[in-house]
Design an enzyme around this catalytic site. Sequence first.
Site, PDB file in Angstrom:
ATOM      1  N   TYR A 142       7.387  27.019  39.657  1.00  0.00           N
ATOM      2  CA  TYR A 142       7.029  26.370  38.028  1.00  0.00           C
ATOM      3  C   TYR A 142       7.913  27.797  37.274  1.00  0.00           C
ATOM      4  CZ  TYR A 142       4.130  23.142  37.420  1.00  0.00           C
ATOM      5  OH  TYR A 142       3.783  20.928  37.377  1.00  0.00           O
ATOM      6  N   LYS A 191       0.683  24.153  52.304  1.00  0.00           N
ATOM      7  CA  LYS A 191       1.578  23.794  53.419  1.00  0.00           C
ATOM      8  C   LYS A 191       1.764  24.666  54.382  1.00  0.00           C
ATOM      9  CE  LYS A 191       3.355  19.721  54.854  1.00  0.00           C
ATOM     10  NZ  LYS A 191       3.102  18.990  55.352  1.00  0.00           N
ATOM     11  N   ASP A 223      -0.880  17.174  52.151  1.00  0.00           N
ATOM     12  CA  ASP A 223      -0.846  16.099  52.789  1.00  0.00           C
ATOM     13  C   ASP A 223      -2.134  15.706  52.988  1.00  0.00           C
ATOM     14  OD1 ASP A 223      -0.585  17.425  54.680  1.00  0.00           O
ATOM     15  OD2 ASP A 223       0.678  16.249  55.129  1.00  0.00           O
ATOM     16  N   ASP A 247      -1.050  20.626  40.311  1.00  0.00           N
ATOM     17  CA  ASP A 247      -0.678  19.569  39.756  1.00  0.00           C
ATOM     18  C   ASP A 247      -1.589  18.217  39.933  1.00  0.00           C
ATOM     19  OD1 ASP A 247       0.694  18.756  37.159  1.00  0.00           O
ATOM     20  OD2 ASP A 247       2.886  18.297  38.301  1.00  0.00           O
ATOM     21  N   ASP A 251      -3.837  15.212  38.961  1.00  0.00           N
ATOM     22  CA  ASP A 251      -3.887  13.995  38.504  1.00  0.00           C
ATOM     23  C   ASP A 251      -4.259  13.025  39.753  1.00  0.00           C
ATOM     24  OD1 ASP A 251      -2.535  15.135  36.198  1.00  0.00           O
ATOM     25  OD2 ASP A 251      -1.181  13.175  36.047  1.00  0.00           O
TER      26      ASP A 251
HETATM   27  C1  IPM Z   1      -0.277  19.221  33.012  1.00  0.00           C
HETATM   28  C2  IPM Z   1       1.144  19.177  33.128  1.00  0.00           C
HETATM   29  C3  IPM Z   1       2.036  20.154  32.686  1.00  0.00           C
HETATM   30  C4  IPM Z   1       2.609  20.868  34.174  1.00  0.00           C
HETATM   31  C5  IPM Z   1       3.265  19.956  32.374  1.00  0.00           C
HETATM   32  C6  IPM Z   1       3.440  19.137  30.746  1.00  0.00           C
HETATM   33  C7  IPM Z   1       4.587  20.229  32.343  1.00  0.00           C
HETATM   34  O1  IPM Z   1       1.299  17.959  34.036  1.00  0.00           O
HETATM   35  O2  IPM Z   1      -0.887  19.893  33.111  1.00  0.00           O
HETATM   36  O3  IPM Z   1      -0.906  19.386  34.957  1.00  0.00           O
HETATM   37  O4  IPM Z   1       3.116  20.211  34.310  1.00  0.00           O
HETATM   38  O5  IPM Z   1       1.791  21.658  34.322  1.00  0.00           O
HETATM   39 MG    MG Z   2      -0.132  17.598  35.107  1.00  0.00          MG
END
Ligand code: IPM
Ligand code: MG
Length: 356
Positions: A142, A191, A223, A247, A251
Site C-alpha cells: 500500500y 506467503k 491461500d 484487506d 472482507d
Molecule cells: C479497507 C478498505 C481500504 C483498504 C480502501 C478504501 C483503501 O478496503 O479499509 O479495508 O484497502 O485498506
Molecule cells: Mg478493504
Amino acid sequence: MQKKITVLSGDGIGPEIIAEAIKVLNRIADKYGHTFDYTYVDIGGCAIDKYGVPITEEGMACCKASDSVLLGAVGGPKWDTVPAQIRPEKALLAVRKELNLFANLRPTKLFAQLADASPLKKEVVGGGIDLLIVRELTGGVYFGEKKTEEVNGEQVATDLMPYAEHEIERIGRVAFETAMKRGKKLASVDKANVLETSRLWRKTMHRLSEEYPEVEYSDILVDNTAMQLIKNPTQFDVLVTENMFGDILSDEASMLTGSIGMMPSASLSSGTLGMYEPIHGSAPDIAGQDIANPLGTILSAAMMLRYSFDLAKEADAIERAVDQVLDEGYRTSDIMQEGCRKVSCSEMGTLVAEKL
Ligand code: IPM
Ligand code: MG
C-alpha cells in the site's frame, strides 16, 4: 471524562451511519457523565468537490490533535476518474500513515441471532464464529514505491512491497498481546513459499513467539487461510497478517457473519489515539435512502470507548444494547429475515440508543 473526537463522515452512506453512532455516543455521554466534543472534517469525495483535495492540511491537523477519530466511509463512482494522487482513498491512507495507525483490529463475530444470515451451513458456523484479524496497516504494498514507466515500447507498472523488521515486530506484539487476552491462539498468515517479505515476517514472528510460550502459535499460508475461513472458520482465534492480505481476508471473513454492515474496526498507534470505522465502504447505491446498517459504525464507536478512552463499561453497554435490539427482532434490510421487523438506519440507531 472530556474527549475531542474528529468525525470524518465521508461519502455515500457515511453521513447516515455516522449520525447514528453519534446518537449512541451522546446517550452514553449523558448517562455516564462524559463530554464528547465533535469536530466534523470533510474527507474523500466531498472534500475533493469542496477543496480539490481528499483531505485538507487543517483537516489532517485536526485529526492529529484529537483524542480519537471516527470515520464513516469514503469514495464513490463520481470520483473514480480523478487522478490517482487525489483519489478519496488517498486521504484514508494518509490519515493512517500520518497518525501512525499501524495496527488494525477487525473482529469477526457471528451474532447468534444472525446465524441464518451466514451463507455457510449451520454445521460449519454452529459453534459460533468469534475471530479477530490483526492487519498491519501502514506498510507493505500500500505504501511502497509505485511507478508506471515505458519499457521496450510498452507500459510497465510496479508496486513495491517493503517490510522492515521493526514494522513486523510491532504488529506481531499487538497480535500476541491480543491473543493473550483472548483464546491464546495465534495464526500468522503469510506467503513464505514465494515472498521475501513473508520469509522475514515468519522469522520475526517465530522470534516473538518464544516470548509468548502460552500462545499456541502457527504459520499458515494466505491461500490456505482463504480456504480454511470457509471450510472451518471456528478453528481461528487471532490471525495476524500484512496489509493487503488483511484487506482481502477481512472482507472474506466478514461474509461469514452474514453482512459486512455489522463489522467494526479499530486502527491503533502505540499511544491511545485511534481511528474507528466500519469495514464496509460508502455503498453509493443505497446512499440517501436511510436503509444502511449503522451497527458496524455503532460497534466501532464502542471500540473507540474501549481502546482510546479506556471506558470498558460504556463499551460493553453499547455491545449489549446491539445484542438486545437484535434479540428483539429488529433488522436493517441487509440482515432482514422472516419473522423479523425491518427498520431504517435511523430507527436502528434510535433503538440502540434507547436500550442504553
Ligand atoms: C479497507 C478498505 C481500504 C483498504 C480502501 C478504501 C483503501 O478496503 O479499509 O479495508 O484497502 O485498506
Ligand atoms: Mg478493504
